[in-house]
Design an enzyme around this catalytic site. Structure first.
Site, PDB file in Angstrom:
ATOM      1  N   LYS A 194       0.841  -1.204   0.000  1.00 37.71           N
ATOM      2  CA  LYS A 194       0.000   0.000   0.000  1.00 37.71           C
ATOM      3  C   LYS A 194       0.876   1.253   0.000  1.00 37.71           C
ATOM      4  O   LYS A 194       0.608   2.216  -0.719  1.00 37.71           O
ATOM      5  CB  LYS A 194      -0.937  -0.016   1.224  1.00 37.71           C
ATOM      6  CG  LYS A 194      -2.058  -1.036   1.086  1.00 37.71           C
ATOM      7  CD  LYS A 194      -2.807  -1.270   2.383  1.00 37.71           C
ATOM      8  CE  LYS A 194      -3.834  -2.396   2.215  1.00 37.71           C
ATOM      9  NZ  LYS A 194      -4.496  -2.778   3.471  1.00 37.71           N
ATOM     10  N   GLN A 230      -4.516  -1.180   9.737  1.00 39.39           N
ATOM     11  CA  GLN A 230      -4.362  -2.497   9.109  1.00 39.39           C
ATOM     12  C   GLN A 230      -4.936  -3.593  10.018  1.00 39.39           C
ATOM     13  O   GLN A 230      -4.570  -3.701  11.183  1.00 39.39           O
ATOM     14  CB  GLN A 230      -2.874  -2.769   8.807  1.00 39.39           C
ATOM     15  CG  GLN A 230      -2.614  -4.073   8.096  1.00 39.39           C
ATOM     16  CD  GLN A 230      -3.238  -4.140   6.689  1.00 39.39           C
ATOM     17  OE1 GLN A 230      -3.195  -3.187   5.937  1.00 39.39           O
ATOM     18  NE2 GLN A 230      -3.826  -5.269   6.352  1.00 39.39           N
ATOM     19  N   ASP A 281     -11.298   2.965   4.593  1.00 45.38           N
ATOM     20  CA  ASP A 281     -11.763   1.580   4.492  1.00 45.38           C
ATOM     21  C   ASP A 281     -13.291   1.478   4.494  1.00 45.38           C
ATOM     22  O   ASP A 281     -13.849   0.400   4.311  1.00 45.38           O
ATOM     23  CB  ASP A 281     -11.205   0.731   5.647  1.00 45.38           C
ATOM     24  CG  ASP A 281      -9.887   0.067   5.266  1.00 45.38           C
ATOM     25  OD1 ASP A 281      -9.660  -0.128   4.051  1.00 45.38           O
ATOM     26  OD2 ASP A 281      -9.093  -0.248   6.170  1.00 45.38           O
TER      27      ASP A 281
END
Ligand code: NAP
Length: 285
Positions: free
Chosen positions: A49, A93, A116
């Protein structure tokens, strides 16, 4: 023989477009990435990422915390990042180490920085069909589906898996596109027959090659979200890919299908977050 939907190539095109977009932005979007602990897979995902951010011109701000980090320390960090005007998006994460309260920490990320799409305000926005952050993987799957299926109106779509991270938002997006939705899960009876009704079949279970060729309607568009490690160490999806190629109209490979789209859509969400401005009345805490 099915058309293979090349997620790698489609994601590369999207990333190039995003990089051009960022090049024209005066304020370069910033993504804060929080990694707690030493989970090897999470480290790989985070590194990928960060690399993708760099290539696109997005600033990445790394916060790597030791495994024994407390809830309080993680919470303080998230609250500070929420207030930091240099940070447009925050990525926590997952999975977090077991002693951390994932559900609570996820909800502390302000909705406007929630790249997200897991903040309940964003979950609600998706259900209400108003603008918000859409989770990256289902967003990427919609792009892949639309690359093959030109008119989704009235098609039967079956999503196997009902997680908040993927299955539920995927179903919402398909519903918004006027598909008729069925959600299948571990209690679904006659799941093979349910799947055979699907013009669009999306599998997100995490079970190696669970979806057999005879579960697939001839010509269907099959999106394989699952990531499973086989005994030989190689990755495979939830669909019996080789056999499915003979029946499906189109199918995504694993790897090289959905995975690359997730990262591209994370970049897109970060750019979107940076454009929302800091005045959006969208903050939960
Ligand atoms: P999850 O939270 O574990 O959800 C799995 C879902 O599968 C649950 O809804 C479960 O049903 C259902 N299920 C389990 N066994 C089943 C069975 N025998 N028949 C039908 N349904 C069954 O997983 P997730 O986070 O949604 O992820 C699913 C898979 O997608 C994993 O392999 C994950 O690694 C992969 N994934 C990939 C990406 C990517 O970027 N490529 C992103 C996200 C996820 P119940 O609800 O009834 O338990």
């Amino acid at each position: 023989m099915a058309h293979i939907i090349d997620g790698k190539s489609i994601s590369n095109t999207l990333k190039e477009e995003l990089a051009q977009h960022v090049a024209e932005m005066a304020h370069k979007p910033g993504l804060a990435v929080i990694l707690v602990g030493e989970d090897p897979a999470s480290k790989v995902y985070v590194n990928n990422k960060i690399k993708a951010c760099e290539k696109t011109g997005i600033r990445s701000i790394e916060h790597r915390l030791p495994t024994d980090t407390t809830n309080q320390i993680t919470e303080d960090l998230i609250r500070n990042l929420n207030k930091d005007s240099d940070v447009d998006g925050i990525l926590l994460q997952l999975p977090l180490p077991k002693h951390l309260d994932s559900d609570r920490l996820i909800q502390l990320i302000s909705a406007e920085k929630d790249v997200d799409g897991l903040n309940l305000l964003n979950v609600g926005a998706l259900v209400a069909n108003v603008d918000g952050m859409v989770p990256c993987t289902p967003q990427g799957c919609m792009i892949l589906i639309k690359s093959f299926v030109k008119d989704l109106n009235g098609l039967n779509a079956v999503v196997i898996g009902r997680s908040l991270l993927f299955g539920k938002p995927m179903a919402q997006l398909l519903l918004q596109a006027n598909c008729t939705i069925t959600m299948a899960h571990s209690r679904t009876k006659n799941i093979d027959a349910v799947c055979r009704n699907a013009d669009i079949l999306v599998a997100a279970v995490g079970r190696e090659k669970m979806v057999k060729a005879d579960w697939i309607k001839p010509g269907a568009c099959v999106i394989d979200v699952g990531i499973n490690r086989m005994e030989n160490g190689k990755l495979c999806g939830d669909v019996d890919y080789e056999a499915a190629l003979e029946v499906a109209g189109a199918i995504t490979p694993v790897p090289g299908g959905v995975g690359p789209m997730t990262i591209a859509c994370l970049l897109a969400n970060t750019i979107k977050a940076s454009r929302q401005g800091k005045s959006a009345n969208f903050i939960i805490n």
